[in-house]
Design an enzyme around this catalytic site. Structure first.
Site, mmCIF file in Angstrom:
data_model
loop_
_atom_site.group_PDB
_atom_site.id
_atom_site.type_symbol
_atom_site.label_atom_id
_atom_site.label_comp_id
_atom_site.label_asym_id
_atom_site.label_seq_id
_atom_site.Cartn_x
_atom_site.Cartn_y
_atom_site.Cartn_z
ATOM 1 C CG ASP A 110 42.735 32.334 38.552
ATOM 2 O OD1 ASP A 110 42.331 33.208 37.764
ATOM 3 O OD2 ASP A 110 42.773 32.504 39.786
ATOM 4 C CE LYS A 161 39.705 39.016 45.915
ATOM 5 N NZ LYS A 161 41.021 39.247 45.366
ATOM 6 C CG ASP A 222 39.164 32.508 40.555
ATOM 7 O OD1 ASP A 222 39.983 31.583 40.702
ATOM 8 O OD2 ASP A 222 39.425 33.684 40.848
HETATM 9 N N1 GDD Z 1 52.546 38.442 36.651
HETATM 10 C C1 GDD Z 1 51.832 38.601 37.769
HETATM 11 N N2 GDD Z 1 52.357 39.368 38.775
HETATM 12 N N3 GDD Z 1 50.641 37.976 37.884
HETATM 13 C C2 GDD Z 1 49.964 38.144 39.045
HETATM 14 C C3 GDD Z 1 50.434 38.918 40.116
HETATM 15 C C4 GDD Z 1 51.709 39.561 39.966
HETATM 16 O O1 GDD Z 1 52.210 40.265 40.841
HETATM 17 N N4 GDD Z 1 49.512 38.873 41.117
HETATM 18 C C5 GDD Z 1 48.506 38.097 40.668
HETATM 19 N N5 GDD Z 1 48.766 37.647 39.419
HETATM 20 C C6 GDD Z 1 47.910 36.823 38.555
HETATM 21 C C7 GDD Z 1 47.524 35.480 39.161
HETATM 22 O O2 GDD Z 1 48.450 34.501 38.757
HETATM 23 C C8 GDD Z 1 46.131 35.255 38.547
HETATM 24 O O3 GDD Z 1 46.203 34.632 37.282
HETATM 25 C C9 GDD Z 1 45.589 36.654 38.344
HETATM 26 O O4 GDD Z 1 46.709 37.546 38.395
HETATM 27 C C10 GDD Z 1 44.557 37.061 39.399
HETATM 28 O O5 GDD Z 1 45.091 36.807 40.684
HETATM 29 P P1 GDD Z 1 44.260 35.981 41.758
HETATM 30 O O6 GDD Z 1 45.123 35.853 42.960
HETATM 31 O O7 GDD Z 1 43.697 34.744 41.161
HETATM 32 O O8 GDD Z 1 43.112 37.036 42.094
HETATM 33 P P2 GDD Z 1 41.647 36.784 42.636
HETATM 34 O O9 GDD Z 1 41.050 35.573 42.068
HETATM 35 O O10 GDD Z 1 41.678 36.897 44.128
HETATM 36 O O11 GDD Z 1 40.855 38.094 42.088
HETATM 37 C C11 GDD Z 1 40.948 38.468 40.731
HETATM 38 O O12 GDD Z 1 40.107 37.653 39.916
HETATM 39 C C12 GDD Z 1 38.684 37.761 40.203
HETATM 40 C C13 GDD Z 1 37.965 36.865 39.211
HETATM 41 O O13 GDD Z 1 38.267 35.549 39.456
HETATM 42 C C14 GDD Z 1 40.532 39.948 40.595
HETATM 43 O O14 GDD Z 1 40.815 40.354 39.275
HETATM 44 C C15 GDD Z 1 39.043 40.138 40.921
HETATM 45 O O15 GDD Z 1 38.656 41.476 40.655
HETATM 46 C C16 GDD Z 1 38.190 39.205 40.058
HETATM 47 O O16 GDD Z 1 36.800 39.320 40.424
HETATM 48 MG MG MG Z 2 41.735 34.007 40.900
#
Ligand code: GDD
Ligand code: MG
Length: 365
Positions: A110, A161, A222
């Site tokens: 994303d 976080k 993001d």
């Molecule tokens: N296959 C799979 N299985 N993918 C997963 C799973 C899972 O269990 N959980 C999450 N994902 C994928 C989501 O589809 C997304 O593409 C990515 O992992 C990150 O998940 P998000 O839910 O978007 O996380 P976030 O935005 O809260 O935080 C993450 O991204 C930030 C940057 O935008 C973390 O990596 C943070 O450390 C980072 O700063």
């Molecule tokens: Mg994200």
């Protein structure tokens, strides 16, 4: 051959109801599903094999790419139960072809970014790193992973976080794109849920492994929240962000089959989907209008998303609103900002007004 893993198994809860039937990476931004923009960027960077780590609505990814004929091998690592980000990476690594030392790109599904992917891989190899993390600076780091580094870009710690003010030691955050040495991927525990952010990265840093940051000030967003999602799409249309799939910068991206009244104003990087109808004096500003949507005369939409087959009645006003598919918003509604309207919902004419209603009371008093 360069290989990449894309994490696309999340439920996208912050983008509901759009993600109720479509995984976040398959939502349309600037005329194509987001994942297609990402794939085009990876191919431009010389990636020849992509593994999708899927879970939520996994079959829709195979559906999206079943007719894909370009020169890219696509594999699917499906999790029956979500394995978390680290578990997903480990599960996808089974399908890689490269040797133990090969650099593997890993991307959150994303992130819209202007990062030079070839450059981060080169840097990773030059430093003989175990992992290189793309880092970016944000005004409010609370929704991200905090990654302080030393003067030589070595990662000092990883805190996902932060909860308290004391924990916010830097504005430098994990940008969701990594290069891993393949053997480091294979060492993540298999067959159970693992968070790469909470377990793998802190463990590698504590173990003295060569974990480096690559901080850039490229465009970065993001797309996981409704406002970020519409703004990311608008940035692609207006040229603030780039994708190999979007042509020259413009005020709006209008599908050739959409019908736009000449008195309507479509601007701010808005996208109008196939067969949508935009009526007289309508304003569509920095918004995404899905396929087969009708926006009636005088309606105004700002920073909003309307999913396919919905109707927005005349003179209605929407700001930062997400409208699910097959919804019907009657005429002269003025919705409070940041509403999410469920798929199929009906709001009668003059049903909701922020500024008070003059409609006569239908009850007998
Ligand atoms: N296959 C799979 N299985 N993918 C997963 C799973 C899972 O269990 N959980 C999450 N994902 C994928 C989501 O589809 C997304 O593409 C990515 O992992 C990150 O998940 P998000 O839910 O978007 O996380 P976030 O935005 O809260 O935080 C993450 O991204 C930030 C940057 O935008 C973390 O990596 C943070 O450390 C980072 O700063
Ligand atoms: Mg994200």
């Amino acid at each position: 051959m360069q290989e990449a893993i894309i994490l696309v198994g999340g439920k996208g809860t912050r983008l509901r109801p759009l993600t109720n039937h479509t995984p976040k990476p398959l939502l349309n931004v600037a005329g194509s599903s987001f994942i297609r923009h990402q794939i085009a960027k990876l191919m431009d960077a010389g990636v020849g094999h992509v593994v999708f780590a899927t879970s939520y609505l996994a079959n829709l990814f195979e559906e999206e790419f079943k007719d894909f004929t370009q020169d890219l091998e696509i594999s699917y690592a499906v999790e029956e139960v979500p394995l978390g980000t680290g578990g997903a990476i480990r599960n996808a690594a089974r399908l890689l072809h490269g040797p133990q030392d090969a650099p593997v790109l890993v991307l959150n599904g994303d992130i819209l970014s202007g990062l030079d992917l070839r450059a981060i891989v080169r840097l990773h190899e030059a430093r003989q790193a175990d992992v290189t993390l793309h880092l970016t600076r944000v005004p409010d780091p609370r929704a991200f992973g905090l990654v302080p580094t030393d003067g030589a870009d070595r990662v000092l710690s990883f805190l996902e976080k932060p909860k308290t003010a004391e924990e916010i030691v830097t504005d430098q955050v994990n940008a969701g794109c990594y290069v891993f040495r393949r053997s480091v991927l294979d060492a993540i525990p298999a067959g159970r849920e693992v968070s790469v952010e909470q377990e793998t990265f802190p463990g590698l840093v504590a173990g003295g492994r060569r974990v480096f940051g690559h901080t850039t000030d490229d465009y970065w967003r993001d797309l996981g929240t409704p406002l970020a999602f519409v703004h990311g799409s608008a940035d692609l249309v207006t040229g603030r962000a780039t994708s190999p799939l979007v042509g020259s910068a413009s005020e709006a991206l209008i599908h050739p089959t959409a019908v736009i009244d000449p008195t309507a104003r479509v601007m701010g990087g808005s996208t109008i989907g196939p067969r949508a109808t935009i009526g007289p004096d309508v304003v569509v500003n920095r918004s995404l209008i899905g396929a087969d949507v009708t926006v009636a005369a005088g309606a105004q939409l700002h920073d909003s998303v309307v999913d396919h087959d919905s109707v927005i009645g005349s003179a209605s006003l929407l700001r930062e609103t997400v409208v699910g598919c097959h919804a019907h918003i009657g005429a002269e509604n003025e919705l409070p900002a940041q509403l999410r309207l469920s798929c199929g919902i009906r709001i009668p004419a003059q049903g909701v007004r922020v500024s008070g209603t003059s409609t006569a009371c239908s009850a007998v008093h």
